[in-house]
Design a protein around this motif. Sequence first.
Motif, PDB file in Angstrom:
ATOM      1  N   SER A  52     -41.335  18.375 -17.410  1.00 26.55           N
ATOM      2  CA  SER A  52     -41.539  18.729 -18.810  1.00 26.55           C
ATOM      3  C   SER A  52     -41.205  20.187 -19.100  1.00 26.55           C
ATOM      4  O   SER A  52     -40.871  20.541 -20.234  1.00 26.55           O
ATOM      5  CB  SER A  52     -42.984  18.456 -19.218  1.00 26.55           C
ATOM      6  OG  SER A  52     -43.868  19.331 -18.513  1.00 26.55           O
ATOM      7  N   GLY A  53     -41.330  21.036 -18.089  1.00 22.31           N
ATOM      8  CA  GLY A  53     -41.130  22.461 -18.299  1.00 22.31           C
ATOM      9  C   GLY A  53     -42.359  23.155 -18.874  1.00 22.31           C
ATOM     10  O   GLY A  53     -42.285  24.324 -19.290  1.00 22.31           O
ATOM     11  N   LEU A  54     -43.495  22.470 -18.905  1.00 26.25           N
ATOM     12  CA  LEU A  54     -44.726  23.056 -19.439  1.00 26.25           C
ATOM     13  C   LEU A  54     -45.278  24.103 -18.485  1.00 26.25           C
ATOM     14  O   LEU A  54     -45.346  23.864 -17.276  1.00 26.25           O
ATOM     15  CB  LEU A  54     -45.766  21.950 -19.675  1.00 26.25           C
ATOM     16  CG  LEU A  54     -47.085  22.387 -20.323  1.00 26.25           C
ATOM     17  CD1 LEU A  54     -46.864  22.719 -21.798  1.00 26.25           C
ATOM     18  CD2 LEU A  54     -48.149  21.289 -20.175  1.00 26.25           C
ATOM     19  N   SER A  55     -45.714  25.235 -19.017  1.00 25.67           N
ATOM     20  CA  SER A  55     -46.341  26.266 -18.188  1.00 25.67           C
ATOM     21  C   SER A  55     -47.648  25.724 -17.626  1.00 25.67           C
ATOM     22  O   SER A  55     -48.461  25.153 -18.375  1.00 25.67           O
ATOM     23  CB  SER A  55     -46.606  27.525 -19.011  1.00 25.67           C
ATOM     24  OG  SER A  55     -45.394  28.067 -19.501  1.00 25.67           O
ATOM     25  N   PRO A  56     -47.902  25.871 -16.330  1.00 23.16           N
ATOM     26  CA  PRO A  56     -49.103  25.289 -15.718  1.00 23.16           C
ATOM     27  C   PRO A  56     -50.407  25.713 -16.388  1.00 23.16           C
ATOM     28  O   PRO A  56     -51.337  24.898 -16.485  1.00 23.16           O
ATOM     29  CB  PRO A  56     -49.034  25.802 -14.278  1.00 23.16           C
ATOM     30  CG  PRO A  56     -47.584  26.021 -14.029  1.00 23.16           C
ATOM     31  CD  PRO A  56     -47.025  26.496 -15.333  1.00 23.16           C
ATOM     32  N   HIS A  57     -50.502  26.952 -16.883  1.00 23.51           N
ATOM     33  CA  HIS A  57     -51.769  27.406 -17.463  1.00 23.51           C
ATOM     34  C   HIS A  57     -52.088  26.696 -18.774  1.00 23.51           C
ATOM     35  O   HIS A  57     -53.215  26.778 -19.273  1.00 23.51           O
ATOM     36  CB  HIS A  57     -51.731  28.919 -17.695  1.00 23.51           C
ATOM     37  CG  HIS A  57     -50.865  29.336 -18.849  1.00 23.51           C
ATOM     38  ND1 HIS A  57     -49.505  29.512 -18.741  1.00 23.51           N
ATOM     39  CD2 HIS A  57     -51.166  29.607 -20.155  1.00 23.51           C
ATOM     40  CE1 HIS A  57     -48.996  29.879 -19.905  1.00 23.51           C
ATOM     41  NE2 HIS A  57     -49.998  29.941 -20.779  1.00 23.51           N
ATOM     42  N   ARG A  58     -51.123  25.956 -19.338  1.00 24.72           N
ATOM     43  CA  ARG A  58     -51.358  25.224 -20.581  1.00 24.72           C
ATOM     44  C   ARG A  58     -51.856  23.796 -20.317  1.00 24.72           C
ATOM     45  O   ARG A  58     -52.160  23.062 -21.257  1.00 24.72           O
ATOM     46  CB  ARG A  58     -50.080  25.180 -21.420  1.00 24.72           C
ATOM     47  CG  ARG A  58     -49.630  26.547 -21.929  1.00 24.72           C
ATOM     48  CD  ARG A  58     -48.343  26.413 -22.724  1.00 24.72           C
ATOM     49  NE  ARG A  58     -48.518  25.544 -23.879  1.00 24.72           N
ATOM     50  CZ  ARG A  58     -47.506  25.025 -24.594  1.00 24.72           C
ATOM     51  NH1 ARG A  58     -46.248  25.272 -24.216  1.00 24.72           N
ATOM     52  NH2 ARG A  58     -47.744  24.254 -25.637  1.00 24.72           N
TER      53      ARG A  58
ATOM     54  N   ALA B 231     -54.156  26.368  -7.515  1.00 22.97           N
ATOM     55  CA  ALA B 231     -53.034  27.100  -6.912  1.00 22.97           C
ATOM     56  C   ALA B 231     -51.727  26.795  -7.643  1.00 22.97           C
ATOM     57  O   ALA B 231     -50.807  27.624  -7.651  1.00 22.97           O
ATOM     58  CB  ALA B 231     -52.917  26.745  -5.435  1.00 22.97           C
ATOM     59  N   LEU B 232     -51.650  25.607  -8.276  1.00 21.49           N
ATOM     60  CA  LEU B 232     -50.477  25.280  -9.081  1.00 21.49           C
ATOM     61  C   LEU B 232     -50.480  26.038 -10.396  1.00 21.49           C
ATOM     62  O   LEU B 232     -49.449  26.106 -11.080  1.00 21.49           O
ATOM     63  CB  LEU B 232     -50.429  23.776  -9.380  1.00 21.49           C
ATOM     64  CG  LEU B 232     -50.156  22.823  -8.204  1.00 21.49           C
ATOM     65  CD1 LEU B 232     -50.232  21.372  -8.686  1.00 21.49           C
ATOM     66  CD2 LEU B 232     -48.790  23.108  -7.594  1.00 21.49           C
ATOM     67  N   GLY B 233     -51.662  26.554 -10.771  1.00 19.40           N
ATOM     68  CA  GLY B 233     -51.781  27.295 -12.021  1.00 19.40           C
ATOM     69  C   GLY B 233     -52.459  26.534 -13.138  1.00 19.40           C
ATOM     70  O   GLY B 233     -52.648  27.073 -14.237  1.00 19.40           O
ATOM     71  N   VAL B 234     -52.847  25.259 -12.897  1.00 22.82           N
ATOM     72  CA  VAL B 234     -53.497  24.481 -13.955  1.00 22.82           C
ATOM     73  C   VAL B 234     -54.975  24.814 -14.023  1.00 22.82           C
ATOM     74  O   VAL B 234     -55.561  25.353 -13.081  1.00 22.82           O
ATOM     75  CB  VAL B 234     -53.312  22.965 -13.713  1.00 22.82           C
ATOM     76  CG1 VAL B 234     -51.845  22.611 -13.601  1.00 22.82           C
ATOM     77  CG2 VAL B 234     -54.063  22.511 -12.471  1.00 22.82           C
ATOM     78  N   ARG B 235     -55.588  24.482 -15.145  1.00 22.51           N
ATOM     79  CA  ARG B 235     -57.008  24.722 -15.347  1.00 22.51           C
ATOM     80  C   ARG B 235     -57.785  23.406 -15.197  1.00 22.51           C
ATOM     81  O   ARG B 235     -57.219  22.324 -15.398  1.00 22.51           O
ATOM     82  CB  ARG B 235     -57.261  25.338 -16.722  1.00 22.51           C
ATOM     83  CG  ARG B 235     -56.628  26.723 -16.874  1.00 22.51           C
ATOM     84  CD  ARG B 235     -56.985  27.352 -18.200  1.00 22.51           C
ATOM     85  NE  ARG B 235     -56.419  26.595 -19.326  1.00 22.51           N
ATOM     86  CZ  ARG B 235     -56.724  26.838 -20.604  1.00 22.51           C
ATOM     87  NH1 ARG B 235     -57.604  27.771 -20.914  1.00 22.51           N
ATOM     88  NH2 ARG B 235     -56.159  26.138 -21.571  1.00 22.51           N
ATOM     89  N   ILE B 236     -59.076  23.527 -14.878  1.00 21.96           N
ATOM     90  CA  ILE B 236     -59.908  22.345 -14.648  1.00 21.96           C
ATOM     91  C   ILE B 236     -61.184  22.468 -15.467  1.00 21.96           C
ATOM     92  O   ILE B 236     -61.835  23.533 -15.468  1.00 21.96           O
ATOM     93  CB  ILE B 236     -60.264  22.183 -13.158  1.00 21.96           C
ATOM     94  CG1 ILE B 236     -58.988  22.152 -12.305  1.00 21.96           C
ATOM     95  CG2 ILE B 236     -61.072  20.918 -12.930  1.00 21.96           C
ATOM     96  CD1 ILE B 236     -59.248  22.161 -10.822  1.00 21.96           C
TER      97      ILE B 236
END
Length: 572
Positions: free
Chosen positions: A418-424, A450-455
């Motif tokens: 998708s190209g979405l920034s992981p923090h989003r 570590a991938l940059g995503v939030r939980i």
Amino acid sequence: MSQHHSAVGMTDPSSSAAPSDDPSVEILHGLRDAGVGLVALSANNEISFVNNAFLAAFDLPETECAAVLGKSFQDVCPTCPLPSSTLRRTGDETGTADAASDRTAKIIWSSNSAGGWIGVVTAPPSQAARPALLFEPDELTGLGTRKHLKACFERMSEDADRRDQRIVALFVDLDHFKQVNDTLGHAVGDGLLCKVAERLKKTVRRDDLVARVGGDEFAILVSDRALPAAEDVAGRIIKMISRPFLIDGHQITIGASVGLAARLPNENDPDKMLQRADIALYESKRGGRNQFNWFKDEMFAELEKRREIEIDLRKAVLLDQFKIVFQPQMSFEQQKVSGFEALIRWDHPVRGEVAPLDFLSVAEETGLIVEIGTWVLAEACKTAVTWPEDIAVAVNVSSIQFEDDGFLTAVGSALEKSGLSPHRLELEITETTLLKNDSVVLERMNDLRALGVRISLDDFGIGYSSLNYLRKYPFDKVKIDQSFVREPFADENAHHIVEAVAQLGTAFGMNVLAEGVETVEQLARIRQNGCAAIQGYLIGRPIKPAEIGSFLEVPLPELASLQSPPKEGSTS
């Protein structure tokens, strides 16, 4: 399985009954536990010895055991053949006496030195005289197998029909056993099964049958039980299994779900009764586990409905019948939409739109949730990349999906394609996920971060939610369940809980969002309690992806008067 009547002697040398003058009676005491039916009569046909196997052969109640000594044999057993009716003491000393029916046991009589008789039950056999069933134990637990259970059921059914007794099947499944195998290994799991088998045998009567019929599934047959008594057995099983086990130094706590079904009149197929008990067990598991339920006819209809949903779900995955809608979330600090939660919908060609509550549980039970969840993740990221950079997308993750070995790869793939920034991307998990092994959950959460995503922790406050979760796990956001916000459930205690969670979450650097906000009054109260964001119909209902652009252009309603938090002590 032991015989329906245990062969316990009716007398012993210390019995209060008058001693017999017949020395052969003393010899018979050594055979009181024999599986063959034995009786001794005096010269005037009064009973001087009898064992349970004899009484069982002629369907005499076991309760008469202690009361028959010294009584007339013909009074105690009017259907039994008397020796005097078939034998003459002139000449032969032995002979056979048949009952009136071919289906009744026969007795071989022998005269003794005291002028009395000794009777031995012979063919055709009844319960006491039948050969013992070949017992093939389960290799791990030593319990009976499904094959042995079926053989015993046939024998128990014959007796139940003659005695007008009830047979009840209990189907037992261990709650969270898979977790033990996955986290502590199969050796510990096997040890746990053996301990469970021991407790089950101690919970039931000696003559009840306990069998292992699957990996962590057990079946129990109990006879001569009223329904409340069978429920007592189920209750004791749940209580016994819920107590902690100590296996190889590990303290393990599990639970048990139980389904009960009674044998129908003249029912000779144990598989049908076990199937009903299994359906009742399913209801116990679906209702929250660690409980029991009786089979009811309407459960068949419910099961059939769920099977139809499963079939249609598999078609829906192949035919792309799902869609996603997005519900907005608002940040108090920004006073605007900060994100959207992705919510799945199913457009069924016949039923129309099917609510998630009607199909997600089936998807989890069948494992389809992994494939469906992967699709939702990819579609949500693909849609969110078209939004402004400061707006995030939240995606719900099932505990089964979270545990799947391919989940981390699925997240990475959705972001990359998708190209979405992981923090989003924000992944929402519930406390069900946290009930698994701590180290496994923490490792997976750290890999995702570590991938940059939030939980975020979703639906906080329901079930067994604990403030300790906020300390133990690295969440970025906590979502307080709507039951703490909406009247009539949101009482003063609920407000205090919201405030405590908001303060603690903020102290740990977490964003705290309240769900289910529908009125300005609720919004004001939530903001005063310290929450940083809200989600609910006040902000907006779930909308289609194509509508998000125009939605973002319209100012949020009813918020102009709430530019600053209400003063302490003000009322809403």
